[in-house]
Structures are given as C-alpha cells and as structure tokens.
Enzyme design. Structure first.
Site, PDB file in Angstrom:
ATOM      1  N   HIS A   1      42.258  42.870  33.197  1.00 56.69           N
ATOM      2  CA  HIS A   1      42.459  41.435  33.067  1.00 56.69           C
ATOM      3  C   HIS A   1      41.132  40.968  31.777  1.00 56.69           C
ATOM      4  CE1 HIS A   1      41.157  37.713  35.490  1.00 56.69           C
ATOM      5  NE2 HIS A   1      41.187  37.425  33.999  1.00 56.69           N
TER       6      HIS A   1
ATOM      7  N   GLU B   1      40.135  42.123  42.164  1.00 58.21           N
ATOM      8  CA  GLU B   1      39.604  43.162  41.101  1.00 58.21           C
ATOM      9  C   GLU B   1      38.040  43.007  40.524  1.00 58.21           C
ATOM     10  OE1 GLU B   1      40.238  40.466  37.116  1.00 58.21           O
ATOM     11  OE2 GLU B   1      42.096  40.584  37.994  1.00 58.21           O
TER      12      GLU B   1
END
Length: 526
Positions: free
Chosen positions: A277, A259
C-alpha cells in the site's frame, strides 16, 4: 483550537497549522498510544489510512468539528457516525494522483518485463537469461475501470507507450473521454477487451468484489490485473484461483482486502507483484496531500469555508462569504417558525427568491433545519447533521426557487406542515446585514428578527394596540419596535412587538384575556 495529527504527515503541513496563533497541534509522536483521551477536547483530527475513526473513537470526541483525511479514500472513517455527530469530513482528492498513476504503470511494466523475478534470480547467484522473456506494452489494450483523476493520468502514461486505452465509468461523458483519446465501453466489454485491467474506482456496495470469479471469466486468457485503488474491489480467493488455473497471467497489487494480508498465498505467488500500500507514498505526494488538508482545516476552522467535503457539499471561501448572512437568516427563520407551533412537524418547505435562488443553497437549507430542529430536539444540531436528523424524524424537506416575491430581493421563506395549522415566515437581509421578518402566516408585516418578539394575532378592531401597549407598560416591559399587519379581505390582524425582556407567563395571560386577542406568544431569537 486543539488539532490532533494522528499519523505521520508532511512537516510542511504541521508548519501551516502551528503558524496559527493559539492553536495547539498534537502530532503522532505526542499521542502516547491514547488517541481517544487526546480527542476529548480536540477541535480537529488529521488522519491518513492507518487510524480507524469508528463510532467508539468518535464517542470520546466531545467537541470535534472536522476530520481531515490526508489522501482520497475515507474507508477508515465511519461517515454516518461522523455526520450524526455533526463532524465534517474532508479529503484531498487528486493530491497523490501522479504518484498512484506512476506506481500503476510500474506494476504494469513489472508484469510485462519480469524485472523483479530476474533480480531475485541474479541475487541467488543464477544466470537464467532464457527463463525471463517479457512482452511489450506497445500495441496492447489497457482497460481502465474508473476514469477519475488517477485513471486519466494512467491513460496518458499508457498512451505514451502506444497502448490503446478503453474505460468504463458511468459518471464520465463520452465527449470528455474522446478528448483524452479513450473509448468508453460497458464494463463487460472492457473486461473482454483488455490485455491489462487496472482498477481506479471507489469502494461502494456496488463495486465491492467487482473482480470476482464471474467477471474474471469474461476476461481474455492471459489477462493481467492491477489494483492500486481499494483491496475490497477484488475477491482475492477468486483471483488466486484464476492465477493458479492460468487464466490470469499475473497481478500487480498494492492494496489488499485485509492489510497486512491474513492469507499470504496470493502475495507470495510467483506471478504476483505485491507492494505494501505504497502507491501514494512518495515525498512529493505526501507533501501535497499534507499541505492541502492543513490548508482546508485552517480555512474551515477560521471562516467556515468547506472544500473537498465528503459528507456535505463543498463551498469555496468566496461562495461562503456570499452565503454566510443567509445561513444566519435561515437558522433564525427556522427557529422563528418552529416556535409558531407545538404540533408534530411533517414537512419543512424552503423558498428562495431573487439572487439567492442562484446560489448553492444546501448550507442554507441545513441552517433552516438547524433552526427548526434546535427548538424541538435536545440533540446538538449543526450544519453537518441537520439533514440527517430531519430524515430520521421523517420530516420531508421541500425546496422551491421562484420569483413570486419580486418585491423582496433575495428573500427566504420557511413554511411548516404540521398536525395543526400551517406556519410560515418570510425574511430578508436588510441594510447593514440586519435580519428582518417580512411576513408571518401570509400576513405582510416587517420587524427586526432578533431578541424577544411578542406575536399578537387579533381581530382587526380599534383599541387593541393601545391595550397591548398599556399592559406592557404596566409591567415595565419596554417596547423597542411595534409592527402591524393585516390579512387581506379578512378582519384578522397581527402585531410583532420587539421587547427588551422576555414577557412573563402572567403577562401573556393578561394579553390573551383581551377580548379581541386570539393569540399571544413570545418568539425568542438568540
């Protein structure tokens, strides 16, 4: 206390911490990009998911006692390194469960009804009414992998839309699942059955890449997969290949292996709904997890109460209050018995009697190990890392619960197996929480467990007590308490002399020179 809140969190959480007198709370905007420097004298650290608390960062934390994770996952915290350093790690399970469950359902609905694609088409000036045909969730089967707080909430929401819910979770009982109208199945059957598969399990070596080419091959053609749990649960390359082949009709992803994603092909695929997220990022959830972790840190730093710990068992404030005197007793008994030998210790045996045997004794065990290991190691040993240090030294720990010592209510015994003679001590908490020794090496003898204790082992013959007292008096060593005991069916006796000052080596030599004395040593209990 110095508390570092390394990431943006709820103002309500900051308020809870700043209300404590003498607490210096450093927030994310005050760190100035150098968290390691701020940690050198910090007592507590609060993080969410962005800060990576690794071994290198922990090396700069000289007096850190606790790390609070405002959320569930602790993948960004090196638990082994924290435990070795004696740092407690807490999280807030369930605090964002509703938010994550609602986000999961949002992705399910967005895949069944192509709202995002239709919106993008409209904004591009198109009217493609026939292109965007959706499907109903009603009557479809949702397969859940993981049936914890979030998975159970997803099941409830799905059932409200008349979906059938099946689940795999080896830690959930069939009865509990049945009460929620959920059918538990083996993992392979959940994969084969589900029209939608949603992941809600934690990341472990066993669950990493749980969704891979092999497991995807078990699913229905046209299955849709949702992941709002951990990015590493999915082999992204295998998922992309399955979407491109048409076997997987779509995916809703809130988390990724890296990420932000290093390879954008999966998140840019038209059959993938991707979010950055944010499943737990609602105002309500952030307030809940922020205030919970602040309260947990406050209670731990003030009273030692442990809630939602991930590297040791949790203990409620009420339970900790009952255990606290036994933590002191356990540590001091461990220190006492470790000073009875200078040989390598291979086993520590701990026995609990009376009401103590019914309590959560994990902390008591660690207190005993702390007392033992602090006598033989230079490392900083505490309740968090004592078990790890014992394991690293190959020390076996045995716990026994029995009523053999019914004469002593709530007694605690510690015995060592060593390369030499065994060593053991028995103790209890007396009136006004005074700690007392009840026996040493199977000899019944009662004495206060504090300060300097002169331990004498001798033949059970006349004159020994008088000679010991005379020698101590000649060297101006004041006696606070003198206790005696005998080994049954033997001529061996023992004396424990509580003295006001440490007995010098030359006095010990004189005591050992007394004909009937077999051993004389000083036990120091701080």
């Amino acid at each position: 206390m110095k508390i570092i809140v390394a990431e943006k969190t709820s103002p309500a959480a900051i308020k809870i911490l700043r209300e404590e007198q003498g607490w210096n709370v450093i927030t994310a905007d005050q760190i100035n990009g150098d968290l390691a420097a701020q940690l050198t004298d910090a007592d507590a650290l609060v993080v969410r998911s962005a800060v990576n608390v690794d071994t290198k960062l922990l090396q700069s934390a000289q007096q850190l006692r606790v790390i609070g994770r405002a959320g569930v996952g602790v993948d960004n915290i090196d638990l082994d390194a924290a435990t070795r350093k004696g740092v407690l790690v807490m999280n807030t399970p369930g605090g964002n469960a509703i938010s994550v469950a609602e986000h999961t359902m949002t992705l399910l609905l967005a895949m069944a009804h192509p709202v995002a694609q239709a919106d993008a088409s409209m904004k591009a000036g198109k009217w493609e009414k026939k292109k965007f045909t959706g499907s109903e969730l009603r009557g479809k089967t949702l397969g859940l992998i993981g049936l914890g707080t979030i998975g159970t909430e997803v099941a409830r929401l799905a059932q409200a839309l008349n979906m059938t819910v099946v689940a795999f979770d080896p830690y959930v009982s069939t009865l509990l699942a049945t009460e929620q109208n959920i059918r538990l199945l083996p993992l392979e059957d959940v994969l084969r059955t589900g029209d939608f598969i949603s992941l809600h399990c934690s990341l472990t070596p066993e669950t990493e890449h749980l969704i891979n080419a092999k497991s995807i091959a078990l699913t229905k053609k046209g299955v849709r997969i949702v992941n709002c749990a951990r990015g590493e649960l999915v082999d992204e390359a295998a998922l992309l290949a399955a979407i491109e082949s048409g076997h997987v009709a779509g995916a809703g992803l809130d988390v990724f292996e890296t990420e932000p994603p290093a390879d954008p092909r999966l998140m840019k695929h038209p059959n993938v709904i991707a979010t950055p997220h944010i499943a737990g990022s609602t105002e309500e959830a952030q307030k809940v997890v922020g205030t919970r972790i602040a309260e947990q840190l406050r209670d731990y730093l003030q009273s030692g109460a442990v809630r939602n710990a991930v590297n040791m068992p949790s203990v409620s404030p009420e339970e900790f209050k009952k255990l606290e005197p036994y933590l002191q007793l356990g540590e001091k008994l461990g220190a006492f018995v470790a000073q009875l030998t200078d040989k390598h210790i291979s086993e520590v045996s701990i026995s609990y009697d009376g009401g103590l045997a019914d309590l959560n004794t994990h902390l008591v065990k660690n207190a005993v190990l702390k007392g033992v290991l602090s006598q033989i190691l230079a490392d900083s040993i505490n309740l968090i890392n004592a078990g790890n240090f014992a394991k690293a030294r190959g020390i076996e720990v045995v716990e026994v619960r029995s009523g053999r010592r019914a004469a002593y209510s709530n007694s605690l015994g510690v015995a060592l197996r060593t390369a030499g003679e065994p060593a053991s001590v028995l103790g209890m908490i007396g009136l006004n929480n005074v700690l007392r020794v009840l026996g040493v090496n199977n000899i019944d003898i009662e004495a206060p467990l504090k300060g300097f204790l002169l331990l004498i082992r001798n033949q059970d013959v006349p004159g020994v007590i008088g000679r010991v007292g005379t020698l101590l008096g000649q060297h101006q060593i004041n006696i606070a308490n003198f206790a005696l005991g005998r080994l049954q069916d033997s001529n061996e006796a023992m004396g424990i002399v509580n003295v006001d000052h440490k007995v010098p080596p030359e006095v010990l030599s004189e005591l050992r020179a007394v004909q009937a004395v077999r051993q004389a040593r000083v036990i120091e209990i701080r």
